[in-house]
Design a protein around this motif. Sequence first.
Motif, short mmCIF file in Angstrom:
data_model
loop_
_atom_site.label_atom_id
_atom_site.label_comp_id
_atom_site.label_asym_id
_atom_site.label_seq_id
_atom_site.Cartn_x
_atom_site.Cartn_y
_atom_site.Cartn_z
N LEU A 112 0.82 -1.20 0.00
CA LEU A 112 0.00 0.00 0.00
C LEU A 112 0.86 1.26 0.00
N PHE A 113 0.50 2.20 -0.86
CA PHE A 113 1.11 3.52 -0.89
C PHE A 113 0.01 4.56 -0.76
N ALA A 114 0.35 5.68 -0.11
CA ALA A 114 -0.59 6.78 0.03
C ALA A 114 0.10 8.08 -0.35
N GLY A 115 -0.69 9.14 -0.46
CA GLY A 115 -0.17 10.44 -0.88
C GLY A 115 0.51 11.19 0.25
N SER A 116 0.68 12.47 0.05
CA SER A 116 1.42 13.29 1.00
C SER A 116 0.64 13.47 2.30
N PRO A 117 1.32 13.39 3.45
CA PRO A 117 0.61 13.50 4.72
C PRO A 117 0.00 14.88 4.98
N ASP A 118 0.47 15.91 4.25
CA ASP A 118 -0.07 17.25 4.45
C ASP A 118 -1.13 17.62 3.41
N ASP A 119 -1.63 16.62 2.70
CA ASP A 119 -2.70 16.82 1.72
C ASP A 119 -3.94 16.10 2.23
N ALA A 149 0.15 -7.14 -6.18
CA ALA A 149 -0.57 -5.89 -6.44
C ALA A 149 0.01 -4.79 -5.57
N VAL A 150 -0.07 -3.56 -6.10
CA VAL A 150 0.35 -2.37 -5.36
C VAL A 150 -0.74 -1.32 -5.50
N LEU A 151 -1.28 -0.88 -4.37
CA LEU A 151 -2.22 0.23 -4.37
C LEU A 151 -1.41 1.51 -4.39
N VAL A 180 -0.22 -5.92 -10.41
CA VAL A 180 -1.26 -4.93 -10.67
C VAL A 180 -0.86 -3.65 -9.93
N VAL A 181 -0.76 -2.54 -10.67
CA VAL A 181 -0.38 -1.25 -10.07
C VAL A 181 -1.41 -0.20 -10.49
N THR A 182 -2.04 0.42 -9.51
CA THR A 182 -3.05 1.45 -9.80
C THR A 182 -2.40 2.82 -9.90
N GLY A 183 -3.22 3.85 -10.15
CA GLY A 183 -2.70 5.21 -10.24
C GLY A 183 -3.84 6.21 -10.27
N GLN A 184 -3.47 7.47 -10.53
CA GLN A 184 -4.46 8.55 -10.58
C GLN A 184 -3.91 9.73 -11.38
N ASP A 185 -4.76 10.36 -12.11
CA ASP A 185 -4.57 11.60 -12.87
C ASP A 185 -4.40 11.39 -14.36
#
Length: 362
Positions: free
Chosen positions: A170-177, A241-243, A271-276
């Motif tokens: 699991l990966f997540a975005g920036s902690p200040d967002d 898989a990688v989120l 499996v690798v997801t993404g956004q944008d």
Amino acid sequence: MRTRRAALGIITGASLALALSACGEQSAAGSGSESEGGTIGIAMPTKSSERWLTDGESLVKDLGAKGYETTLVYGDDDPQAQITQIADLVQQRVDVLIIAAIDNKSLTGVLQQAADADIPVISYDRLILGSGNVDYYVSFDNEQVGRQQARHIIDRLGLEKGKGPFTLELFAGSPDDNNTRYFYEGAMYLLQPYLDSGQLVVRSGEIKLEKITTLRWDGTTAEARMKRILSTSYNGRTVDAVLSPYDGISRGVLSALKSYGYGSDGKDLPVVTGQDAELASVKSIIAGEQSQTVYKDLRELATVTANMADDILKGRTPRINNRRSYQNGVKAVPAYLLQPASVDKSNYASVLAGYYTADELG
């Protein structure tokens, strides 16, 4: 003479029920009426991401079409630089501020300066926290983004058919967002039952949000973390898989995976997801590397925001479709949310038609 912010208080108070009842109708802004003009200050977070360049260009174009001048600044992922830029826009007496925050908790002081100068503030895509001087929020349904990423993993691995166990990181975005939390919660809503049943196993043990964030959404940071996970948790084992919440992070993850032999010698990429739907990642999807991305039409986001600014300055009720969900720690910020779309190799041509040309996609 009533100030703009006083008038805005009347709009967001007494007229809010009208806004909600009419949220399915076309906003009056941009319908051809003559603009009174003015200057809109636009503060974007960085030029290092393709999407923010598109956001800035689209806002300038849409506001210009309505007769407004714009001042567009980029903060280069430096919160203090962005504070200075916004303070300068306040000193210039812009008529509205549109802000995509770098650090969503750092702007309280400068937004008080904006309030004192009677300048309305639209929080753009990233909700600004800790300030009562945020008038509106415009973004996408960010929990839905996370759910679409999780849904892709579930479908690709056949989890609903009882297949497994599979490994997941699991990966997540920036902690200040603030969006980081929404993406994560949306994804985990669907993934948690499979983690509980053992169909999904996170071998690194890094599951909680504070363990998986990626400062500034940086792909190089994500690549280093993925390499560490592979070296410490996957000796002789395979990641299935990688989120990943964002295409830049996804590309960093894929780079790390390739350096460990994935994608060659019969070792399939996970499996690798993404956004944008960034161009490099769409090309990666077409090439069979990145599996999925979430497309958010930034042109539509800019149009809604430009209409909102125009409505504010003309004393009209801006179009909103969510009044209570986006609490910033001081107030519930009236919001307009757009819907994202999941993109993979099976549908990219139809979903992205008109966004990228055939030549751009190669």
